[in-house]
Design a protein around this motif. Structure first.
Motif, PDB file in Angstrom:
ATOM      1  N   ASP A  76     -28.218  58.821 -34.645  1.00 20.21           N
ATOM      2  CA  ASP A  76     -27.857  58.900 -36.058  1.00 20.21           C
ATOM      3  C   ASP A  76     -27.906  60.324 -36.606  1.00 20.21           C
ATOM      4  O   ASP A  76     -28.152  60.535 -37.777  1.00 20.21           O
ATOM      5  N   VAL A  77     -27.667  61.326 -35.752  1.00 19.18           N
ATOM      6  CA  VAL A  77     -27.646  62.724 -36.179  1.00 19.18           C
ATOM      7  C   VAL A  77     -26.193  63.185 -36.251  1.00 19.18           C
ATOM      8  O   VAL A  77     -25.446  63.034 -35.299  1.00 19.18           O
ATOM      9  N   VAL A  78     -25.782  63.702 -37.412  1.00 22.27           N
ATOM     10  CA  VAL A  78     -24.428  64.241 -37.583  1.00 22.27           C
ATOM     11  C   VAL A  78     -24.586  65.749 -37.696  1.00 22.27           C
ATOM     12  O   VAL A  78     -24.993  66.265 -38.729  1.00 22.27           O
ATOM     13  N   ARG A  79     -24.277  66.468 -36.631  1.00 20.23           N
ATOM     14  CA  ARG A  79     -24.507  67.907 -36.565  1.00 20.23           C
ATOM     15  C   ARG A  79     -23.406  68.726 -37.221  1.00 20.23           C
ATOM     16  O   ARG A  79     -23.619  69.837 -37.617  1.00 20.23           O
ATOM     17  N   GLY A  80     -22.211  68.232 -37.295  1.00 19.07           N
ATOM     18  CA  GLY A  80     -21.107  69.002 -37.845  1.00 19.07           C
ATOM     19  C   GLY A  80     -20.087  69.271 -36.765  1.00 19.07           C
ATOM     20  O   GLY A  80     -20.073  68.558 -35.789  1.00 19.07           O
ATOM     21  N   PRO A  81     -19.240  70.217 -36.874  1.00 18.04           N
ATOM     22  CA  PRO A  81     -19.290  71.270 -37.880  1.00 18.04           C
ATOM     23  C   PRO A  81     -18.953  70.727 -39.268  1.00 18.04           C
ATOM     24  O   PRO A  81     -18.227  69.754 -39.395  1.00 18.04           O
ATOM     25  N   GLY A  82     -19.496  71.338 -40.247  1.00 15.26           N
ATOM     26  CA  GLY A  82     -19.255  70.937 -41.616  1.00 15.26           C
ATOM     27  C   GLY A  82     -20.200  71.670 -42.541  1.00 15.26           C
ATOM     28  O   GLY A  82     -21.014  72.490 -42.117  1.00 15.26           O
ATOM     29  N   ARG A  83     -20.094  71.359 -43.812  1.00 10.77           N
ATOM     30  CA  ARG A  83     -20.932  72.007 -44.818  1.00 10.77           C
ATOM     31  C   ARG A  83     -22.352  71.457 -44.816  1.00 10.77           C
ATOM     32  O   ARG A  83     -23.259  72.069 -45.359  1.00 10.77           O
ATOM     33  N   ALA A  84     -22.546  70.266 -44.216  1.00 10.44           N
ATOM     34  CA  ALA A  84     -23.872  69.653 -44.181  1.00 10.44           C
ATOM     35  C   ALA A  84     -24.055  68.900 -42.871  1.00 10.44           C
ATOM     36  O   ALA A  84     -23.091  68.421 -42.287  1.00 10.44           O
ATOM     37  N   ALA A  85     -25.289  68.847 -42.428  1.00 14.24           N
ATOM     38  CA  ALA A  85     -25.669  67.994 -41.310  1.00 14.24           C
ATOM     39  C   ALA A  85     -26.437  66.820 -41.902  1.00 14.24           C
ATOM     40  O   ALA A  85     -26.997  66.927 -43.002  1.00 14.24           O
ATOM     41  N   ARG A  86     -26.453  65.702 -41.198  1.00 15.18           N
ATOM     42  CA  ARG A  86     -27.212  64.547 -41.664  1.00 15.18           C
ATOM     43  C   ARG A  86     -28.004  64.018 -40.486  1.00 15.18           C
ATOM     44  O   ARG A  86     -27.518  63.942 -39.379  1.00 15.18           O
ATOM     45  N   LEU A  87     -29.261  63.689 -40.744  1.00 12.22           N
ATOM     46  CA  LEU A  87     -30.063  63.083 -39.696  1.00 12.22           C
ATOM     47  C   LEU A  87     -30.878  61.942 -40.271  1.00 12.22           C
ATOM     48  O   LEU A  87     -31.187  61.909 -41.455  1.00 12.22           O
ATOM     49  N   GLU A  88     -31.182  60.996 -39.405  1.00 13.52           N
ATOM     50  CA  GLU A  88     -31.978  59.834 -39.792  1.00 13.52           C
ATOM     51  C   GLU A  88     -33.177  59.760 -38.860  1.00 13.52           C
ATOM     52  O   GLU A  88     -33.030  59.673 -37.646  1.00 13.52           O
ATOM     53  N   ALA A  89     -34.360  59.829 -39.432  1.00 17.34           N
ATOM     54  CA  ALA A  89     -35.597  59.679 -38.675  1.00 17.34           C
ATOM     55  C   ALA A  89     -35.993  58.208 -38.750  1.00 17.34           C
ATOM     56  O   ALA A  89     -36.050  57.627 -39.832  1.00 17.34           O
ATOM     57  N   GLU A  90     -36.245  57.622 -37.586  1.00 16.29           N
ATOM     58  CA  GLU A  90     -36.624  56.211 -37.520  1.00 16.29           C
ATOM     59  C   GLU A  90     -38.064  56.096 -37.048  1.00 16.29           C
ATOM     60  O   GLU A  90     -38.515  56.917 -36.245  1.00 16.29           O
ATOM     61  N   PRO A  91     -38.789  55.087 -37.537  1.00 19.46           N
ATOM     62  CA  PRO A  91     -40.169  54.911 -37.090  1.00 19.46           C
ATOM     63  C   PRO A  91     -40.214  54.680 -35.580  1.00 19.46           C
ATOM     64  O   PRO A  91     -39.369  53.984 -35.024  1.00 19.46           O
ATOM     65  N   ILE A 102     -28.819  68.137 -44.624  1.00 15.39           N
ATOM     66  CA  ILE A 102     -29.284  69.501 -44.446  1.00 15.39           C
ATOM     67  C   ILE A 102     -28.127  70.446 -44.739  1.00 15.39           C
ATOM     68  O   ILE A 102     -27.047  70.304 -44.172  1.00 15.39           O
ATOM     69  N   THR A 103     -28.336  71.378 -45.650  1.00 17.15           N
ATOM     70  CA  THR A 103     -27.347  72.389 -46.002  1.00 17.15           C
ATOM     71  C   THR A 103     -28.012  73.763 -45.862  1.00 17.15           C
ATOM     72  O   THR A 103     -29.215  73.855 -45.665  1.00 17.15           O
TER      73      THR A 103
END
Length: 61
Positions: free
Chosen positions: A14-29, A46-47
């Motif tokens: 569930d980590v979206v690294r890019g390329p792009g203006r933002a990255a997105r990550l999801e931390a799971e228990p 993350i920007t």
């Protein structure tokens, strides 16, 4: 840059690294038996405003 999860959490696909203006990550228990099944997933955008990384909780989709 890189990141690492807090104790009791992990990252998977569930980590979206890019390329792009933002990255997105999801931390799971983690499934370690310490009550993790009751913890919520944590999603962050993350920007890099001004060239410095900044993490903010992502809005619920």
């Amino acid at each position: 840059m890189s990141w690492s999860p807090a104790d009791g959490y992990h990252f998977d696909e569930d980590v979206v690294r890019g390329p792009g203006r933002a990255a997105r990550l999801e931390a799971e228990p983690s499934d370690d038996g310490d009550g993790a099944e009751d913890a919520d997933d944590l999603t962050y955008d993350i920007t890099c405003p001004g060239g410095r990384p900044r993490a903010r909780p992502a809005p619920d989709d």
